[in-house]
Design a protein around this motif. Structure first.
Motif, short mmCIF file in Angstrom:
data_model
loop_
_atom_site.label_atom_id
_atom_site.label_comp_id
_atom_site.label_asym_id
_atom_site.label_seq_id
_atom_site.Cartn_x
_atom_site.Cartn_y
_atom_site.Cartn_z
N PRO A 45 7.71 -23.53 30.61
CA PRO A 45 7.54 -23.26 32.03
C PRO A 45 6.13 -23.50 32.57
CG PRO A 45 8.88 -21.55 31.04
CD PRO A 45 8.36 -22.40 29.92
N ASP A 46 5.11 -23.10 31.82
CA ASP A 46 3.73 -23.32 32.29
C ASP A 46 3.39 -24.81 32.33
OD1 ASP A 46 3.27 -20.58 32.61
OD2 ASP A 46 2.57 -20.36 30.54
N GLU A 47 3.82 -25.54 31.31
CA GLU A 47 3.57 -26.98 31.27
C GLU A 47 4.31 -27.67 32.41
OE1 GLU A 47 3.67 -30.86 28.31
OE2 GLU A 47 4.71 -29.03 27.67
N LEU A 51 2.75 -30.20 35.11
CA LEU A 51 3.25 -31.57 35.22
C LEU A 51 3.67 -31.91 36.64
CD1 LEU A 51 5.33 -31.71 31.93
CD2 LEU A 51 3.35 -33.16 32.46
N ARG A 52 4.31 -30.96 37.32
CA ARG A 52 4.74 -31.21 38.69
C ARG A 52 3.55 -31.40 39.62
NH1 ARG A 52 8.79 -27.27 37.30
NH2 ARG A 52 7.65 -25.65 38.41
N ASP A 53 2.41 -30.78 39.29
CA ASP A 53 1.19 -30.98 40.08
C ASP A 53 0.57 -32.35 39.84
OD1 ASP A 53 1.23 -28.58 41.42
OD2 ASP A 53 -0.24 -27.60 40.11
N PHE A 78 2.23 -35.28 38.36
CA PHE A 78 3.12 -36.43 38.53
C PHE A 78 4.17 -36.16 39.62
CE2 PHE A 78 1.95 -36.51 33.97
CZ PHE A 78 1.34 -37.77 33.92
N PRO A 79 4.18 -36.96 40.68
CA PRO A 79 5.23 -36.77 41.70
C PRO A 79 6.63 -37.07 41.16
CG PRO A 79 3.83 -38.66 42.24
CD PRO A 79 3.25 -38.01 41.03
N GLU A 80 6.72 -37.78 40.02
CA GLU A 80 8.01 -38.12 39.41
C GLU A 80 8.59 -36.97 38.58
OE1 GLU A 80 5.34 -41.68 39.74
OE2 GLU A 80 5.15 -39.73 38.78
N VAL A 81 7.85 -35.90 38.41
CA VAL A 81 8.33 -34.73 37.66
C VAL A 81 8.73 -33.66 38.67
CG1 VAL A 81 7.78 -32.95 35.96
CG2 VAL A 81 6.91 -35.28 35.65
N LEU A 82 9.98 -33.25 38.57
CA LEU A 82 10.57 -32.30 39.53
C LEU A 82 11.27 -31.17 38.78
CD1 LEU A 82 12.35 -35.11 41.55
CD2 LEU A 82 10.26 -33.95 42.26
N PRO A 83 11.56 -30.06 39.48
CA PRO A 83 12.42 -29.06 38.85
C PRO A 83 13.75 -29.73 38.51
CG PRO A 83 11.44 -28.20 40.86
CD PRO A 83 11.12 -29.66 40.82
N ALA A 84 14.33 -29.39 37.39
CA ALA A 84 15.52 -30.08 36.89
C ALA A 84 16.68 -30.01 37.86
CB ALA A 84 15.94 -29.51 35.55
N TYR A 85 17.32 -31.15 38.04
CA TYR A 85 18.53 -31.20 38.85
C TYR A 85 19.68 -30.58 38.08
CZ TYR A 85 22.73 -32.94 41.05
OH TYR A 85 23.96 -33.01 41.63
N HIS A 86 20.33 -29.61 38.68
CA HIS A 86 21.56 -29.00 38.17
C HIS A 86 21.39 -28.27 36.83
CE1 HIS A 86 25.52 -28.28 39.32
NE2 HIS A 86 26.09 -29.45 39.10
N MET A 87 20.15 -27.81 36.54
CA MET A 87 19.89 -27.07 35.31
C MET A 87 18.87 -25.97 35.61
SD MET A 87 19.73 -30.22 32.61
CE MET A 87 19.99 -29.28 31.13
N SER A 88 18.57 -25.16 34.63
CA SER A 88 17.57 -24.10 34.80
C SER A 88 16.25 -24.70 35.25
CB SER A 88 17.37 -23.33 33.49
OG SER A 88 16.22 -22.53 33.57
N LYS A 89 15.79 -24.31 36.41
CA LYS A 89 14.53 -24.85 36.96
C LYS A 89 13.32 -24.30 36.21
CE LYS A 89 16.77 -26.58 40.61
NZ LYS A 89 17.85 -27.36 40.10
N LYS A 90 13.50 -23.22 35.47
CA LYS A 90 12.39 -22.63 34.74
C LYS A 90 12.12 -23.36 33.43
CE LYS A 90 10.66 -18.29 32.87
NZ LYS A 90 10.89 -16.87 32.66
N HIS A 91 13.17 -23.75 32.72
CA HIS A 91 13.02 -24.31 31.37
C HIS A 91 13.31 -25.81 31.27
CE1 HIS A 91 12.33 -20.39 29.61
NE2 HIS A 91 13.31 -19.94 30.36
#
Length: 137
Positions: free
Chosen positions: A65-67, A71-73, A75-88
Protein backbone atom coordinates in the motif's frame (compact mmCIF):
# COMPACT_ATOMS: atom_id res chain seq x y z
CA UNK A 1 6.02 -2.97 -22.85
CA UNK A 2 3.21 -4.26 -25.03
CA UNK A 3 0.54 -6.87 -24.34
CA UNK A 4 2.50 -9.87 -25.68
CA UNK A 5 5.73 -8.81 -23.95
CA UNK A 6 3.76 -8.63 -20.70
CA UNK A 7 2.29 -12.12 -21.21
CA UNK A 8 5.76 -13.51 -21.95
CA UNK A 9 7.30 -11.84 -18.91
CA UNK A 10 4.56 -13.00 -16.52
CA UNK A 11 4.90 -16.58 -17.80
CA UNK A 12 8.69 -16.44 -17.34
CA UNK A 13 8.23 -16.39 -13.55
CA UNK A 14 8.76 -19.78 -11.84
CA UNK A 15 5.67 -22.01 -12.08
CA UNK A 16 3.53 -19.18 -13.48
CA UNK A 17 0.36 -20.24 -15.28
CA UNK A 18 -2.12 -18.36 -17.44
CA UNK A 19 -5.88 -18.78 -17.08
CA UNK A 20 -9.04 -17.08 -18.36
CA UNK A 21 -11.59 -17.30 -15.49
CA UNK A 22 -13.27 -14.02 -16.51
CA UNK A 23 -13.59 -14.81 -20.22
CA UNK A 24 -11.28 -14.85 -23.23
CA UNK A 25 -10.38 -11.15 -23.04
CA UNK A 26 -8.82 -11.17 -19.57
CA UNK A 27 -5.66 -13.13 -18.79
CA UNK A 28 -4.99 -14.09 -15.19
CA UNK A 29 -1.50 -15.18 -14.12
CA UNK A 30 -1.11 -17.38 -11.08
CA UNK A 31 1.54 -19.12 -9.04
CA UNK A 32 0.37 -22.18 -7.10
CA UNK A 33 -3.24 -21.19 -7.80
CA UNK A 34 -2.88 -17.64 -6.44
CA UNK A 35 -3.25 -14.65 -8.75
CA UNK A 36 -0.31 -12.27 -9.09
CA UNK A 37 -1.39 -10.43 -12.27
CA UNK A 38 -4.45 -9.73 -14.38
CA UNK A 39 -4.06 -8.43 -17.95
CA UNK A 40 -6.89 -6.82 -19.85
CA UNK A 41 -7.88 -4.02 -22.19
CA UNK A 42 -9.89 -0.97 -21.24
CA UNK A 43 -13.09 -0.48 -23.22
CA UNK A 44 -13.50 2.38 -25.66
CA UNK A 45 -15.70 4.26 -23.16
CA UNK A 46 -12.84 4.36 -20.65
CA UNK A 47 -15.08 3.34 -17.74
CA UNK A 48 -12.37 1.05 -16.34
CA UNK A 49 -9.42 3.47 -16.11
CA UNK A 50 -10.76 6.83 -17.26
CA UNK A 51 -11.27 8.33 -20.70
CA UNK A 52 -7.58 9.21 -21.14
CA UNK A 53 -6.78 5.46 -21.09
CA UNK A 54 -9.73 4.22 -23.18
CA UNK A 55 -8.70 1.29 -25.36
CA UNK A 56 -5.38 0.79 -23.55
CA UNK A 57 -4.06 -2.50 -22.23
CA UNK A 58 -3.61 -2.61 -18.46
CA UNK A 59 -2.14 -4.89 -15.84
CA UNK A 60 -3.45 -5.32 -12.29
CA UNK A 61 -0.70 -6.20 -9.81
CA UNK A 62 -0.45 -6.81 -6.09
CA UNK A 63 1.44 -3.98 -4.40
CA UNK A 64 2.44 -2.80 -0.95
CA UNK A 65 0.00 0.00 0.00
CA UNK A 66 2.74 2.54 0.79
CA UNK A 67 4.59 1.78 -2.45
CA UNK A 68 1.33 2.02 -4.42
CA UNK A 69 0.74 5.52 -3.04
CA UNK A 70 4.24 6.64 -4.10
CA UNK A 71 3.95 5.01 -7.54
CA UNK A 72 0.70 6.84 -8.25
CA UNK A 73 2.49 10.12 -7.48
CA UNK A 74 5.36 9.31 -9.86
CA UNK A 75 3.62 7.62 -12.81
CA UNK A 76 0.30 8.81 -14.26
CA UNK A 77 -0.05 5.28 -15.73
CA UNK A 78 -0.32 3.76 -12.23
CA UNK A 79 -3.84 3.90 -10.82
CA UNK A 80 -5.84 2.28 -8.03
CA UNK A 81 -6.72 -1.19 -9.33
CA UNK A 82 -9.78 -1.52 -11.50
CA UNK A 83 -12.34 -3.88 -9.97
CA UNK A 84 -10.02 -5.08 -7.17
CA UNK A 85 -8.90 -4.00 -3.69
CA UNK A 86 -7.63 -0.45 -4.13
CA UNK A 87 -5.42 -0.84 -1.07
CA UNK A 88 -3.42 -3.91 -2.14
CA UNK A 89 -3.64 -3.81 -5.96
CA UNK A 90 -2.71 -1.29 -8.66
CA UNK A 91 -3.54 -0.97 -12.34
CA UNK A 92 -0.60 -0.21 -14.62
CA UNK A 93 -1.51 1.15 -18.05
CA UNK A 94 0.75 -0.33 -20.73
CA UNK A 95 1.74 2.81 -22.59
CA UNK A 96 5.14 3.60 -24.09
CA UNK A 97 5.50 6.38 -21.51
CA UNK A 98 5.61 3.74 -18.74
CA UNK A 99 9.18 2.33 -18.54
CA UNK A 100 9.33 -1.39 -19.37
CA UNK A 101 11.89 -2.07 -16.63
CA UNK A 102 9.50 -0.55 -14.07
CA UNK A 103 6.65 -2.76 -15.29
CA UNK A 104 8.92 -5.81 -15.00
CA UNK A 105 9.94 -4.74 -11.48
CA UNK A 106 6.28 -4.38 -10.48
CA UNK A 107 5.44 -7.82 -11.92
CA UNK A 108 8.36 -9.32 -9.96
CA UNK A 109 7.23 -7.52 -6.81
CA UNK A 110 3.63 -8.74 -7.19
CA UNK A 111 4.83 -12.30 -7.80
CA UNK A 112 7.09 -12.14 -4.74
CA UNK A 113 4.30 -10.80 -2.51
CA UNK A 114 2.02 -13.64 -3.58
CA UNK A 115 4.74 -16.27 -3.03
CA UNK A 116 5.43 -14.85 0.45
CA UNK A 117 1.73 -15.31 1.23
CA UNK A 118 1.73 -19.01 0.28
CA UNK A 119 1.72 -21.74 2.88
CA UNK A 120 5.18 -22.47 4.23
CA UNK A 121 5.24 -25.91 2.57
CA UNK A 122 4.32 -24.47 -0.85
CA UNK A 123 6.91 -21.72 -0.50
CA UNK A 124 9.54 -24.29 0.50
CA UNK A 125 8.79 -26.40 -2.59
CA UNK A 126 9.26 -23.36 -4.84
CA UNK A 127 12.46 -22.37 -3.04
CA UNK A 128 13.78 -25.92 -3.39
CA UNK A 129 13.48 -25.82 -7.19
CA UNK A 130 14.27 -22.16 -7.86
CA UNK A 131 16.78 -19.70 -6.49
CA UNK A 132 15.61 -16.94 -4.16
CA UNK A 133 16.72 -14.44 -6.81
CA UNK A 134 14.29 -15.98 -9.33
CA UNK A 135 11.44 -15.89 -6.85
CA UNK A 136 11.97 -12.67 -4.89
CA UNK A 137 13.52 -10.34 -7.48
Amino acid sequence: MNYQDTVNYCLSRPEATQDYPFGPDVSVFKVRGKMFALLGTSGQSGKELGTEFAGCDFLNLKCDPDEAFMLRDIFPEVLPAYHMSKKHWISVVLKVSMPANEIERLIDRSYGLVVKGLKKSERAQLELHYSAEEIYR
